[in-house]
Design a protein around this motif. Structure first.
Motif, PDB file in Angstrom:
ATOM      1  N   LEU A   1       0.811  -1.210   0.000  1.00  0.00           N
ATOM      2  CA  LEU A   1       0.000   0.000   0.000  1.00  0.00           C
ATOM      3  C   LEU A   1       0.849   1.266   0.000  1.00  0.00           C
ATOM      4  CD1 LEU A   1      -2.942  -1.007   2.360  1.00  0.00           C
ATOM      5  CD2 LEU A   1      -2.756  -1.190  -0.127  1.00  0.00           C
ATOM      6  N   ALA A   2       2.060   1.172   0.521  1.00  0.00           N
ATOM      7  CA  ALA A   2       2.957   2.329   0.481  1.00  0.00           C
ATOM      8  C   ALA A   2       3.343   2.666  -0.951  1.00  0.00           C
ATOM      9  CB  ALA A   2       4.208   2.058   1.311  1.00  0.00           C
ATOM     10  N   ALA A   3       3.447   1.647  -1.793  1.00  0.00           N
ATOM     11  CA  ALA A   3       3.848   1.862  -3.180  1.00  0.00           C
ATOM     12  C   ALA A   3       2.648   1.982  -4.119  1.00  0.00           C
ATOM     13  CB  ALA A   3       4.749   0.719  -3.643  1.00  0.00           C
ATOM     14  N   TYR A   4       1.613   1.157  -3.857  1.00  0.00           N
ATOM     15  CA  TYR A   4       0.436   1.122  -4.730  1.00  0.00           C
ATOM     16  C   TYR A   4      -0.822   1.084  -3.863  1.00  0.00           C
ATOM     17  CZ  TYR A   4       4.111  -0.211  -7.971  1.00  0.00           C
ATOM     18  OH  TYR A   4       5.280  -0.238  -8.703  1.00  0.00           O
ATOM     19  N   PRO A   5      -1.249   2.240  -3.384  1.00  0.00           N
ATOM     20  CA  PRO A   5      -2.370   2.278  -2.434  1.00  0.00           C
ATOM     21  C   PRO A   5      -3.686   1.768  -2.997  1.00  0.00           C
ATOM     22  CG  PRO A   5      -1.724   4.500  -3.125  1.00  0.00           C
ATOM     23  CD  PRO A   5      -0.669   3.569  -3.617  1.00  0.00           C
ATOM     24  N   ASP A   6      -3.833   1.734  -4.321  1.00  0.00           N
ATOM     25  CA  ASP A   6      -5.085   1.275  -4.920  1.00  0.00           C
ATOM     26  C   ASP A   6      -5.029  -0.185  -5.369  1.00  0.00           C
ATOM     27  OD1 ASP A   6      -6.218   3.822  -4.608  1.00  0.00           O
ATOM     28  OD2 ASP A   6      -5.357   4.502  -6.513  1.00  0.00           O
ATOM     29  N   ALA A   7      -3.904  -0.843  -5.154  1.00  0.00           N
ATOM     30  CA  ALA A   7      -3.762  -2.225  -5.622  1.00  0.00           C
ATOM     31  C   ALA A   7      -4.680  -3.160  -4.843  1.00  0.00           C
ATOM     32  CB  ALA A   7      -2.309  -2.675  -5.476  1.00  0.00           C
ATOM     33  N   ARG A   8      -5.357  -4.019  -5.562  1.00  0.00           N
ATOM     34  CA  ARG A   8      -6.232  -5.012  -4.934  1.00  0.00           C
ATOM     35  C   ARG A   8      -5.556  -6.369  -4.980  1.00  0.00           C
ATOM     36  NH1 ARG A   8     -12.409  -3.877  -7.072  1.00  0.00           N
ATOM     37  NH2 ARG A   8     -12.628  -1.743  -6.274  1.00  0.00           N
ATOM     38  N   ARG A   9      -5.317  -6.939  -3.813  1.00  0.00           N
ATOM     39  CA  ARG A   9      -4.690  -8.261  -3.720  1.00  0.00           C
ATOM     40  C   ARG A   9      -5.504  -9.122  -2.773  1.00  0.00           C
ATOM     41  NH1 ARG A   9      -2.783  -7.844  -7.949  1.00  0.00           N
ATOM     42  NH2 ARG A   9      -1.870  -9.890  -7.652  1.00  0.00           N
ATOM     43  N   THR A  10      -5.219 -10.419  -2.777  1.00  0.00           N
ATOM     44  CA  THR A  10      -5.789 -11.330  -1.788  1.00  0.00           C
ATOM     45  C   THR A  10      -4.840 -11.352  -0.594  1.00  0.00           C
ATOM     46  OG1 THR A  10      -6.813 -12.703  -3.499  1.00  0.00           O
ATOM     47  CG2 THR A  10      -6.508 -13.697  -1.325  1.00  0.00           C
ATOM     48  N   TRP A  11      -5.379 -11.037   0.616  1.00  0.00           N
ATOM     49  CA  TRP A  11      -4.530 -10.914   1.798  1.00  0.00           C
ATOM     50  C   TRP A  11      -4.774 -12.057   2.773  1.00  0.00           C
ATOM     51  CZ3 TRP A  11      -0.824  -7.589   1.067  1.00  0.00           C
ATOM     52  CH2 TRP A  11      -1.037  -6.486   0.224  1.00  0.00           C
ATOM     53  N   LEU A  12      -3.688 -12.650   3.245  1.00  0.00           N
ATOM     54  CA  LEU A  12      -3.749 -13.620   4.336  1.00  0.00           C
ATOM     55  C   LEU A  12      -3.437 -12.848   5.617  1.00  0.00           C
ATOM     56  CD1 LEU A  12      -1.747 -16.544   2.687  1.00  0.00           C
ATOM     57  CD2 LEU A  12      -4.229 -16.380   2.958  1.00  0.00           C
ATOM     58  N   LYS A  13      -4.370 -12.836   6.550  1.00  0.00           N
ATOM     59  CA  LYS A  13      -4.249 -11.990   7.740  1.00  0.00           C
ATOM     60  C   LYS A  13      -3.854 -12.817   8.960  1.00  0.00           C
ATOM     61  CE  LYS A  13      -7.786  -8.939   5.821  1.00  0.00           C
ATOM     62  NZ  LYS A  13      -9.175  -8.425   5.941  1.00  0.00           N
ATOM     63  N   PHE A  14      -2.777 -12.396   9.602  1.00  0.00           N
ATOM     64  CA  PHE A  14      -2.262 -13.067  10.790  1.00  0.00           C
ATOM     65  C   PHE A  14      -1.884 -12.033  11.831  1.00  0.00           C
ATOM     66  CE2 PHE A  14      -1.621 -16.084   7.392  1.00  0.00           C
ATOM     67  CZ  PHE A  14      -1.927 -17.301   7.972  1.00  0.00           C
ATOM     68  N   ARG A  15      -1.518 -12.509  13.008  1.00  0.00           N
ATOM     69  CA  ARG A  15      -1.034 -11.595  14.024  1.00  0.00           C
ATOM     70  C   ARG A  15       0.212 -10.879  13.510  1.00  0.00           C
ATOM     71  NH1 ARG A  15       1.311 -14.532  18.936  1.00  0.00           N
ATOM     72  NH2 ARG A  15       3.231 -14.266  17.753  1.00  0.00           N
ATOM     73  N   GLY A  16       0.177  -9.569  13.573  1.00  0.00           N
ATOM     74  CA  GLY A  16       1.340  -8.803  13.157  1.00  0.00           C
ATOM     75  C   GLY A  16       1.328  -8.337  11.721  1.00  0.00           C
ATOM     76  N   GLY A  17       0.345  -8.781  10.926  1.00  0.00           N
ATOM     77  CA  GLY A  17       0.330  -8.285   9.549  1.00  0.00           C
ATOM     78  C   GLY A  17      -0.522  -9.112   8.616  1.00  0.00           C
ATOM     79  N   ALA A  18      -0.695  -8.583   7.406  1.00  0.00           N
ATOM     80  CA  ALA A  18      -1.409  -9.274   6.339  1.00  0.00           C
ATOM     81  C   ALA A  18      -0.453  -9.415   5.160  1.00  0.00           C
ATOM     82  CB  ALA A  18      -2.659  -8.498   5.940  1.00  0.00           C
ATOM     83  N   TYR A  19      -0.580 -10.504   4.419  1.00  0.00           N
ATOM     84  CA  TYR A  19       0.420 -10.845   3.413  1.00  0.00           C
ATOM     85  C   TYR A  19      -0.245 -11.312   2.117  1.00  0.00           C
ATOM     86  CZ  TYR A  19       3.076 -10.977   7.747  1.00  0.00           C
ATOM     87  OH  TYR A  19       3.617 -10.648   8.959  1.00  0.00           O
ATOM     88  N   SER A  20       0.418 -10.996   1.008  1.00  0.00           N
ATOM     89  CA  SER A  20      -0.025 -11.468  -0.296  1.00  0.00           C
ATOM     90  C   SER A  20       1.104 -12.277  -0.926  1.00  0.00           C
ATOM     91  CB  SER A  20      -0.392 -10.286  -1.203  1.00  0.00           C
ATOM     92  OG  SER A  20      -0.947 -10.731  -2.426  1.00  0.00           O
ATOM     93  N   GLY A  21       0.755 -13.367  -1.591  1.00  0.00           N
ATOM     94  CA  GLY A  21       1.759 -14.242  -2.180  1.00  0.00           C
ATOM     95  C   GLY A  21       2.510 -13.581  -3.325  1.00  0.00           C
ATOM     96  N   ALA A  22       3.771 -13.980  -3.487  1.00  0.00           N
ATOM     97  CA  ALA A  22       4.632 -13.403  -4.523  1.00  0.00           C
ATOM     98  C   ALA A  22       5.024 -14.412  -5.595  1.00  0.00           C
ATOM     99  CB  ALA A  22       5.886 -12.797  -3.887  1.00  0.00           C
ATOM    100  N   ASN A  23       4.320 -15.524  -5.659  1.00  0.00           N
ATOM    101  CA  ASN A  23       4.520 -16.507  -6.739  1.00  0.00           C
ATOM    102  C   ASN A  23       5.957 -17.024  -6.838  1.00  0.00           C
ATOM    103  OD1 ASN A  23       1.841 -16.527  -7.506  1.00  0.00           O
ATOM    104  ND2 ASN A  23       2.102 -15.021  -9.117  1.00  0.00           N
ATOM    105  N   LEU A  24       6.596 -17.208  -5.696  1.00  0.00           N
ATOM    106  CA  LEU A  24       7.901 -17.863  -5.622  1.00  0.00           C
ATOM    107  C   LEU A  24       7.832 -18.891  -4.507  1.00  0.00           C
ATOM    108  CD1 LEU A  24      10.327 -14.779  -5.898  1.00  0.00           C
ATOM    109  CD2 LEU A  24       9.876 -16.480  -7.684  1.00  0.00           C
ATOM    110  N   PHE A  25       8.086 -20.153  -4.857  1.00  0.00           N
ATOM    111  CA  PHE A  25       7.971 -21.250  -3.896  1.00  0.00           C
ATOM    112  C   PHE A  25       9.259 -22.071  -3.952  1.00  0.00           C
ATOM    113  CE2 PHE A  25       3.954 -20.236  -5.902  1.00  0.00           C
ATOM    114  CZ  PHE A  25       3.112 -19.982  -4.832  1.00  0.00           C
ATOM    115  N   ALA A  26       9.972 -22.113  -2.839  1.00  0.00           N
ATOM    116  CA  ALA A  26      11.223 -22.855  -2.776  1.00  0.00           C
ATOM    117  C   ALA A  26      10.968 -24.251  -2.216  1.00  0.00           C
ATOM    118  CB  ALA A  26      12.231 -22.119  -1.900  1.00  0.00           C
ATOM    119  N   LEU A  27      11.390 -25.256  -2.958  1.00  0.00           N
ATOM    120  CA  LEU A  27      11.330 -26.660  -2.534  1.00  0.00           C
ATOM    121  C   LEU A  27      12.785 -27.126  -2.501  1.00  0.00           C
ATOM    122  CD1 LEU A  27       8.462 -27.706  -4.990  1.00  0.00           C
ATOM    123  CD2 LEU A  27       8.219 -26.918  -2.624  1.00  0.00           C
ATOM    124  N   HIS A  28      13.324 -27.237  -1.290  1.00  0.00           N
ATOM    125  CA  HIS A  28      14.780 -27.334  -1.167  1.00  0.00           C
ATOM    126  C   HIS A  28      15.322 -28.742  -1.325  1.00  0.00           C
ATOM    127  CE1 HIS A  28      18.713 -26.397   1.049  1.00  0.00           C
ATOM    128  NE2 HIS A  28      18.695 -25.650  -0.029  1.00  0.00           N
TER     129      HIS A  28
END
Length: 278
Positions: free
Chosen positions: A161-188
């Protein structure tokens, strides 16, 4: 000049080990009935939507090739030969790029190839609509990966929101913040396989975090819904139940969480790339 012996450079007589390069799988398939964004842009495949002179698949592929941490690239789709013909000649015939036909489910297809000669460990999974991917984003992700069996890149809502205040994303809400996926998944490593099998079972609910956490029992679901657990805590708890180490990797780059799922996204991404590329 006095020669420097190996033991003086490395007290334990051990040469420094190079980190293995990441195999990257680009998910470039789409639903059998077609994709709404492909239809909107009048192309056969969503991955081949052009933005500012390059297809999304080309942009993602070039970003990966520019990363010193990425080795081979696997493009996975139902009809990979059609995507190959849609790439520029230098990419279509690149020695580091191979093509694999996917089966019915994304996760099932990934599960079949990870850890094989096609996609040796470690494996990074991304998507063809991750059109804003850059070497900078990849560098940040790899620098923050500390050996987790499974790691998922996310961006905090305050960063977006600091960079794109009008951007609509799907947010996962947890204690301490809400997060949107960045399409990078590490399988080590091999330990990540149960997580991919689990992904296959919840693939249809990937946008509904509560349904995913419900699979790990009522206590974790309750804590997730009441936001009395952090995102890292929730992933760690879920990972322990699969006997693996799982954590989110929080990226400080807003563009990392902007992909192309709808016309508004395409407009936003087009504007960003036009400014970025002049």
């Amino acid at each position: 000049m006095t020669a420097v012996t190996k033991s003086e450079n490395f007290p334990n007589d051990e040469q420094p080990r190079k980190k293995p390069l990441w195999t990257t799988i680009i998910l470039a398939g789409q639903r059998p009935e077609g994709d709404p964004m492909a239809a909107y842009c009048n192309v056969k495949y969503k991955a081949l939507i052009p933005i500012n002179g390059q297809t999304m698949l080309e942009r993602v592929t070039r970003a990966l090739l520019a990363s010193p941490d990425v080795g081979n690239i696997v493009i996975m789709a139902q009809s990979p030969e059609d995507l190959q013909s849609g790439l520029t000649p230098d990419l279509a015939g690149h020695d580091s790029i191979s093509y694999v036909a996917s089966s019915d489910g994304i996760a099932t297809s990934v599960h079949h190839v990870i850890g094989t000669d096609i996609a040796p460990w470690p494996v990074l999974v991304t998507t063809a609509d991750n059109a804003l991917l850059t070497a900078e984003i990849l560098d940040c992700f790899f620098e923050r990966h500390s050996g987790q069996d499974v790691a998922v890149a996310v961006v905090e809502r305050k960063t977006m929101l600091a960079a794109y205040p009008d951007a609509r994303r799907t947010w996962l809400k947890f204690r301490g913040g809400a997060y949107s996926g960045a399409n990078l998944f590490a399988l080590h490593n091999e330990a990540a396989k149960p997580a991919v099998a689990f992904w296959s079972s919840v693939e249809k609910d990937r946008k509904k975090g509560w349904k995913i956490f419900a699979r790990f029992g009522p206590w974790l679901l309750l804590r997730a819904l009441s936001r009395t657990i952090s995102f890292k805590g929730a992933m760690s708890d879920a990972g322990r139940r699969m006997a693996l180490r799982a954590e989110p990797i929080i990226l400080p780059i807003a563009e990392a969480a902007i992909d192309v799922d709808k016309p508004d996204d395409l407009e936003l991404v087009t504007g960003i790339l036009e400014r970025r590329e002049g």
